[in-house]
Design a protein around this motif. Structure first.
Motif, PDB file in Angstrom:
ATOM      1  N   ASP A 103     -10.033 112.770  53.668  1.00  0.00           N
ATOM      2  CA  ASP A 103     -10.686 112.766  54.971  1.00  0.00           C
ATOM      3  C   ASP A 103     -11.869 111.794  54.959  1.00  0.00           C
ATOM      4  O   ASP A 103     -13.014 112.173  54.691  1.00  0.00           O
ATOM      5  CB  ASP A 103     -11.150 114.182  55.326  1.00  0.00           C
ATOM      6  N   LYS A 104     -11.564 110.557  55.229  1.00  0.00           N
ATOM      7  CA  LYS A 104     -12.556 109.490  55.283  1.00  0.00           C
ATOM      8  C   LYS A 104     -12.121 108.543  56.393  1.00  0.00           C
ATOM      9  O   LYS A 104     -10.925 108.214  56.483  1.00  0.00           O
ATOM     10  CB  LYS A 104     -12.608 108.774  53.933  1.00  0.00           C
ATOM     11  N   PRO A 105     -13.027 108.102  57.270  1.00  0.00           N
ATOM     12  CA  PRO A 105     -12.604 107.288  58.408  1.00  0.00           C
ATOM     13  C   PRO A 105     -11.740 106.086  58.023  1.00  0.00           C
ATOM     14  O   PRO A 105     -10.720 105.805  58.680  1.00  0.00           O
ATOM     15  CB  PRO A 105     -13.930 106.855  59.039  1.00  0.00           C
ATOM     16  N   ARG A 106     -12.127 105.390  56.987  1.00  0.00           N
ATOM     17  CA  ARG A 106     -11.359 104.209  56.587  1.00  0.00           C
ATOM     18  C   ARG A 106      -9.942 104.591  56.183  1.00  0.00           C
ATOM     19  O   ARG A 106      -8.972 103.902  56.515  1.00  0.00           O
ATOM     20  CB  ARG A 106     -12.066 103.489  55.431  1.00  0.00           C
ATOM     21  N   TYR A 107      -9.798 105.685  55.455  1.00  0.00           N
ATOM     22  CA  TYR A 107      -8.477 106.111  55.007  1.00  0.00           C
ATOM     23  C   TYR A 107      -7.633 106.597  56.184  1.00  0.00           C
ATOM     24  O   TYR A 107      -6.420 106.370  56.231  1.00  0.00           O
ATOM     25  CB  TYR A 107      -8.606 107.212  53.960  1.00  0.00           C
ATOM     26  N   ARG A 108      -8.247 107.273  57.145  1.00  0.00           N
ATOM     27  CA  ARG A 108      -7.489 107.712  58.323  1.00  0.00           C
ATOM     28  C   ARG A 108      -6.991 106.518  59.120  1.00  0.00           C
ATOM     29  O   ARG A 108      -5.880 106.524  59.659  1.00  0.00           O
ATOM     30  CB  ARG A 108      -8.346 108.633  59.193  1.00  0.00           C
ATOM     31  N   THR A 109      -7.804 105.469  59.190  1.00  0.00           N
ATOM     32  CA  THR A 109      -7.382 104.259  59.885  1.00  0.00           C
ATOM     33  C   THR A 109      -6.209 103.595  59.167  1.00  0.00           C
ATOM     34  O   THR A 109      -5.255 103.124  59.798  1.00  0.00           O
ATOM     35  CB  THR A 109      -8.561 103.274  59.994  1.00  0.00           C
ATOM     36  N   MET A 110      -6.278 103.559  57.847  1.00  0.00           N
ATOM     37  CA  MET A 110      -5.166 102.996  57.084  1.00  0.00           C
ATOM     38  C   MET A 110      -3.883 103.779  57.326  1.00  0.00           C
ATOM     39  O   MET A 110      -2.791 103.205  57.433  1.00  0.00           O
ATOM     40  CB  MET A 110      -5.508 102.984  55.593  1.00  0.00           C
ATOM     41  N   LEU A 111      -4.000 105.101  57.444  1.00  0.00           N
ATOM     42  CA  LEU A 111      -2.828 105.926  57.725  1.00  0.00           C
ATOM     43  C   LEU A 111      -2.248 105.592  59.089  1.00  0.00           C
ATOM     44  O   LEU A 111      -1.018 105.517  59.253  1.00  0.00           O
ATOM     45  CB  LEU A 111      -3.214 107.408  57.659  1.00  0.00           C
ATOM     46  N   ASP A 112      -3.100 105.361  60.068  1.00  0.00           N
ATOM     47  CA  ASP A 112      -2.623 104.962  61.398  1.00  0.00           C
ATOM     48  C   ASP A 112      -1.921 103.604  61.351  1.00  0.00           C
ATOM     49  O   ASP A 112      -0.918 103.388  62.035  1.00  0.00           O
ATOM     50  CB  ASP A 112      -3.792 104.892  62.385  1.00  0.00           C
ATOM     51  N   ASP A 113      -2.448 102.702  60.525  1.00  0.00           N
ATOM     52  CA  ASP A 113      -1.906 101.346  60.478  1.00  0.00           C
ATOM     53  C   ASP A 113      -0.592 101.260  59.701  1.00  0.00           C
ATOM     54  O   ASP A 113       0.285 100.455  60.039  1.00  0.00           O
ATOM     55  CB  ASP A 113      -2.922 100.391  59.817  1.00  0.00           C
ATOM     56  N   ALA A 114      -0.464 102.042  58.643  1.00  0.00           N
ATOM     57  CA  ALA A 114       0.686 101.886  57.742  1.00  0.00           C
ATOM     58  C   ALA A 114       1.042 103.243  57.136  1.00  0.00           C
ATOM     59  O   ALA A 114       0.888 103.472  55.941  1.00  0.00           O
ATOM     60  CB  ALA A 114       0.370 100.881  56.645  1.00  0.00           C
ATOM     61  N   ALA A 115       1.537 104.134  57.992  1.00  0.00           N
ATOM     62  CA  ALA A 115       1.686 105.539  57.604  1.00  0.00           C
ATOM     63  C   ALA A 115       2.535 105.716  56.358  1.00  0.00           C
ATOM     64  O   ALA A 115       2.127 106.393  55.403  1.00  0.00           O
ATOM     65  CB  ALA A 115       2.276 106.339  58.769  1.00  0.00           C
ATOM     66  N   ARG A 116       3.738 105.157  56.319  1.00  0.00           N
ATOM     67  CA  ARG A 116       4.619 105.400  55.177  1.00  0.00           C
ATOM     68  C   ARG A 116       4.050 104.784  53.903  1.00  0.00           C
ATOM     69  O   ARG A 116       4.172 105.349  52.812  1.00  0.00           O
ATOM     70  CB  ARG A 116       6.011 104.835  55.461  1.00  0.00           C
ATOM     71  N   LEU A 117       3.429 103.622  54.006  1.00  0.00           N
ATOM     72  CA  LEU A 117       2.817 103.001  52.833  1.00  0.00           C
ATOM     73  C   LEU A 117       1.728 103.896  52.252  1.00  0.00           C
ATOM     74  O   LEU A 117       1.632 104.061  51.029  1.00  0.00           O
ATOM     75  CB  LEU A 117       2.233 101.633  53.190  1.00  0.00           C
ATOM     76  N   VAL A 118       0.905 104.460  53.124  1.00  0.00           N
ATOM     77  CA  VAL A 118      -0.166 105.335  52.656  1.00  0.00           C
ATOM     78  C   VAL A 118       0.427 106.597  52.026  1.00  0.00           C
ATOM     79  O   VAL A 118      -0.003 107.039  50.955  1.00  0.00           O
ATOM     80  CB  VAL A 118      -1.124 105.684  53.808  1.00  0.00           C
ATOM     81  N   ASP A 119       1.435 107.179  52.667  1.00  0.00           N
ATOM     82  CA  ASP A 119       2.067 108.382  52.125  1.00  0.00           C
ATOM     83  C   ASP A 119       2.602 108.155  50.715  1.00  0.00           C
ATOM     84  O   ASP A 119       2.606 109.068  49.884  1.00  0.00           O
ATOM     85  CB  ASP A 119       3.225 108.827  53.028  1.00  0.00           C
ATOM     86  N   GLU A 120       3.082 106.940  50.449  1.00  0.00           N
ATOM     87  CA  GLU A 120       3.695 106.642  49.160  1.00  0.00           C
ATOM     88  C   GLU A 120       2.755 105.921  48.198  1.00  0.00           C
ATOM     89  O   GLU A 120       3.189 105.362  47.196  1.00  0.00           O
ATOM     90  CB  GLU A 120       4.960 105.806  49.368  1.00  0.00           C
TER      91      GLU A 120
END
Length: 379
Positions: A103-120
């Motif tokens: 739970d960090k703003p930068r990480y949440r933004t990355m999840l919005d931008d590239a969800a599957r990449l972040v998940d993996e």
């Protein structure tokens, strides 16, 4: 003058029974805060809640690096055990499960931008920061280090398994990380102004949001007066990490000395470097590597020997030649992390693999039947 160095390592948090990733970063952080061997800022969160990162202080010797890594890993192992999990020093998760983003703003933004990449992004690296005199020196060193990055990838390979099965790659982490838009081997630059101009152009495209998303395998640090080498999988054992830190420091100092003496950077066309990097990730030290000096393929052991010859004067100046040479011999004789992981699975399946991955943190004994919940193709 002693060239200082610092090391960052990322680990997975795995359930002590099943070996699957667990989202216990907050609990582990709280337990780590109670460890007298740890100080503030040495243990940090990562992109996903099943990961944790440590950073050594600035070190002047390999002995210092080794001492800090053993201290940090050992204390973090105890903290993880208090929460029912273990730290695992492997470049990629052997098993996957849903893990929320930190739970960090930068990480949440990355999840919005590239969800599957972040998940993996269940991958873990070892980053080595080597002091440089200035930004110009950092770029000059980067240009001369570039051809050797695939050799580092192969030597540090420690991620053959992913999602319950073998990948066929020695460093699957390198493949996963290479899916980000600005990643892999860096291009060559004419100097710091050229670097700043071209990275600013990348930011203007909007494809990356900040300079922290410049994921090249080598880059000038935006926070410290260092060149950061990011091509390495995290290592099974602290002494393996010490060997690689010694290689990286000698490689960067050799590059700085060459630049100071007026030598030109060796040619390393981007397409050939990308191909060499892929081959290193695929085969590790198990076959042939692209020779960064002569080109073409040569047995991996011969290419590693060329690297050692290249950095030998720098290793002698810091009295590290014997220690690093012994470490390299150990990689060639006993295997890299990738090779040792494969042998563990062949000998004892999932349970043996999880034992091996936890040993680098001081060892965490598995309860009877550990790994039974990890139905996989690992043996």
């Amino acid at each position: 003058m002693v060239v200082t160095v610092g090391v960052e390592e990322e680990y997975l948090l795995l359930d002590a029974d099943s070996g699957f990733p667990v989202s216990r970063w907050e609990e582990v952080r709280a337990a780590a805060a109670r460890q007298p061997a740890l100080t503030g800022g040495e243990v940090e969160r990562e992109l996903l809640q099943a990961q944790v990162e440590i950073a050594t202080p600035v070190c002047g010797s390999l002995d210092e690096i080794g001492g800090h890594l053993r201290r940090l890993r050992g204390a973090l192992r105890i903290a993880a055990a208090e929460t029912g999990c273990r730290i695992a020093a492997c470049g990629a998760a052997p098993f996957l499960g849903p893990v929320p983003v930190t739970d960090k703003p930068r990480y949440r933004t990355m999840l919005d931008d590239a969800a599957r990449l972040v998940d993996e992004q269940m991958i873990n690296g070892m980053h080595v920061h080597v002091a440089v005199p200035d930004r110009r020196g950092a770029i000059a060193a980067l240009n001369r280090v570039r051809p050797w990055l695939p050799v580092l990838v192969a030597t540090a390979a420690n991620s053959p398994y992913w999602d319950g099965a073998g990948t066929g790659f020695a460093s699957w982490r390198t493949v996963v990380f290479g899916r980000w838009p600005v990643s892999g081997p860096p291009p060559a630059f004419d100097g710091p102004q050229d670097y700043d101009r071209r990275t600013a152009e990348l930011l203007r495209t909007g494809v990356i949001r900040d300079r922290a998303q410049i994921y090249w395998q080598a880059r000038p640090s935006e926070r410290y007066p260092t060149l950061e080498i990011r091509a390495l999988d995290v290592q099974l054992l602290p002494e393996d990490a010490v060997t690689l830190a010694g290689i990286v420091r000698a490689l960067v100092t050799t590059a700085l000395n060459e630049a100071e003496s007026g030598g030109t950077a060796p040619p390393a066309p981007a397409e050939l470097l990308t191909a060499a990097n892929w081959r290193a990730a695929r085969h590790g030290l198990n076959g042939d590597l692209v020779d960064p000096v002569a080109g073409g393929l040569r047995p991996a052991a011969e290419v590693v020997a060329s690297l050692m010859e290249h950095i030998e004067p720098a290793l002698k100046r810091t009295d590290d030649l014997d220690r690093v040479s012994d470490g390299v011999d150990r990689f060639l004789r006993d295997g890299t992390g990738e090779q040792r992981q494969r042998r563990a699975v062949e000998a004892g399946g999932t349970e043996a693999l999880l034992d091996l991955l936890g040993a680098g943190g001081g060892g965490l004994a598995l309860p009877p039947g550990a790994g039974a919940g990890a139905e996989s193709g690992l043996g």
